[in-house]
Design a protein around this motif. Structure first.
Motif, mmCIF file in Angstrom:
data_model
loop_
_atom_site.group_PDB
_atom_site.id
_atom_site.type_symbol
_atom_site.label_atom_id
_atom_site.label_comp_id
_atom_site.label_asym_id
_atom_site.label_seq_id
_atom_site.Cartn_x
_atom_site.Cartn_y
_atom_site.Cartn_z
ATOM 1 N N ASN A 1 -14.118 37.453 -145.187
ATOM 2 C CA ASN A 1 -14.257 36.286 -146.062
ATOM 3 C C ASN A 1 -14.506 36.706 -147.512
ATOM 4 O O ASN A 1 -14.109 36.001 -148.454
ATOM 5 C CB ASN A 1 -15.405 35.406 -145.576
ATOM 6 C CG ASN A 1 -15.445 34.071 -146.278
ATOM 7 O OD1 ASN A 1 -14.432 33.374 -146.389
ATOM 8 N ND2 ASN A 1 -16.623 33.701 -146.760
ATOM 9 N N ASP A 2 -15.138 37.875 -147.682
ATOM 10 C CA ASP A 2 -15.441 38.360 -149.031
ATOM 11 C C ASP A 2 -14.382 39.330 -149.558
ATOM 12 O O ASP A 2 -14.470 39.780 -150.702
ATOM 13 C CB ASP A 2 -16.806 39.069 -149.040
ATOM 14 C CG ASP A 2 -17.942 38.111 -148.706
ATOM 15 O OD1 ASP A 2 -17.803 36.912 -148.988
ATOM 16 O OD2 ASP A 2 -18.959 38.582 -148.152
ATOM 17 N N ASN A 3 -13.397 39.696 -148.714
ATOM 18 C CA ASN A 3 -12.395 40.688 -149.128
ATOM 19 C C ASN A 3 -10.982 40.240 -148.733
ATOM 20 O O ASN A 3 -10.189 41.031 -148.199
ATOM 21 C CB ASN A 3 -12.695 42.045 -148.480
ATOM 22 C CG ASN A 3 -14.005 42.636 -148.946
ATOM 23 O OD1 ASN A 3 -14.062 43.325 -149.956
ATOM 24 N ND2 ASN A 3 -15.071 42.365 -148.205
ATOM 25 N N GLU B 1 -17.442 37.807 -141.749
ATOM 26 C CA GLU B 1 -18.088 37.662 -143.058
ATOM 27 C C GLU B 1 -17.495 38.642 -144.066
ATOM 28 O O GLU B 1 -17.283 38.302 -145.242
ATOM 29 C CB GLU B 1 -19.595 37.904 -142.918
ATOM 30 C CG GLU B 1 -20.310 36.816 -142.118
ATOM 31 C CD GLU B 1 -21.798 37.102 -141.967
ATOM 32 O OE1 GLU B 1 -22.234 38.193 -142.390
ATOM 33 O OE2 GLU B 1 -22.516 36.242 -141.421
ATOM 34 N N THR B 2 -17.204 39.887 -143.593
ATOM 35 C CA THR B 2 -16.613 40.889 -144.483
ATOM 36 C C THR B 2 -15.236 40.443 -144.969
ATOM 37 O O THR B 2 -14.914 40.555 -146.165
ATOM 38 C CB THR B 2 -16.487 42.241 -143.757
ATOM 39 O OG1 THR B 2 -17.789 42.696 -143.376
ATOM 40 C CG2 THR B 2 -15.835 43.290 -144.665
#
Length: 257
Positions: free
Chosen positions: A45-47, A42-43
């Protein structure tokens, strides 16, 4: 008879408690790498635009995926052991070479943990009849256990030399001597039992040593665990015969067992 029945009742109760503790422990151990993998996915995917975060996240995901696979492989082998389907396939194996190769495969992990493994081969090129993959599996379990349970003394001494079984037959002997805190004396007789973790709070399923001992037994060898007589730490001694008489069932293809 009454004493025997009472004893059996206590043992059954203990077995059920140990089994329940095992299920709870394994559930927790499997959840830990899955949580890390999911969190970092998830991290990332956002960075996606940050190379530093991307590299760090992929490193964690790769490491936790490897831990997860190792636990699942261990559980699968334990299931095979319980049902009598854990078998070995014999061939000629150079013991010293396999120990050195396993140590090398651990080199990066050992470096990160500042943990040293010293290997002394007193026999040189020594060939025995064994299952190469299963023997390596035992070495991995013992080295990894030493790495996880050594706190102050962060090094492991491995020695390969010749010895004898009680019957007088010659054999090769591998000694794994760590320099950790050792094992409580009352727990020593149980550390190779299925599900047993004792007072250890370290991660793990508690079945690695049980599988390792079963593999050595299938090689007609022995695996003994004791605390070091001098200083602190644990000594694990493995004895293996030079030759093993292969039975027909051991030559069958059990790839999908």
């Amino acid at each position: 008879m009454a004493e025997t029945i009472n004893f059996m009742s206590v043992e059954i109760g203990r077995s059920e408690q140990v089994k329940n503790d095992f299920i709870s422990s394994v559930s927790h151990e499997l959840r830990t790498p899955l949580t890390a993998i999911n969190g970092w996915a998830e991290t990332l995917n956002d960075n996606m635009e940050s190379p530093a975060i991307l590299k760090r996240g992929l490193t964690v995901i790769t490491k936790e995926a490897a831990n997860l696979k190792a636990m699942l492989d261990e559980l699968l082998d334990f299931s095979r052991m319980q049902s009598g389907r854990l078998v070995v396939h014999f061939g000629q194996v150079n013991v010293g070479d396999e120990v050195e190769d396993v140590i090398f495969s651990f080199s990066e992990t050992l470096r990160q943990d500042d943990f040293a493994v010293n290997f002394e081969n007193k026999l040189g090129d020594t060939w025995i009849s064994a299952d190469r993959a299963r023997l390596r599996q035992v070495f991995v379990v013992l080295i990894d256990n030493a790495r996880k349970h050594s706190h102050e003394g962060k090094y492991l001494d491995i020695t390969l030399e010749e010895s004898f079984f009680r019957e007088g037959d010659p054999c090769v002997m591998l000694t794994f001597r760590d320099h950790g805190a050792g094992i409580p004396e009352d727990e020593l007789p149980h550390v190779t039992e299925k599900f047993y973790k004792g007072s250890s709070k370290r991660p793990g399923s508690g079945i690695g040593l049980a599988v390792a001992k079963e593999i050595i037994t299938l090689h007609d060898g022995s695996l003994l665990i004791r605390n070091a007589e001098e200083g602190t730490g644990t000594v694990i001694t493995i004895k293996l015969p030079y030759q093993h008489e292969t039975t027909p069932s051991e030559t069958e293809d059990t790839t999908h067992a």
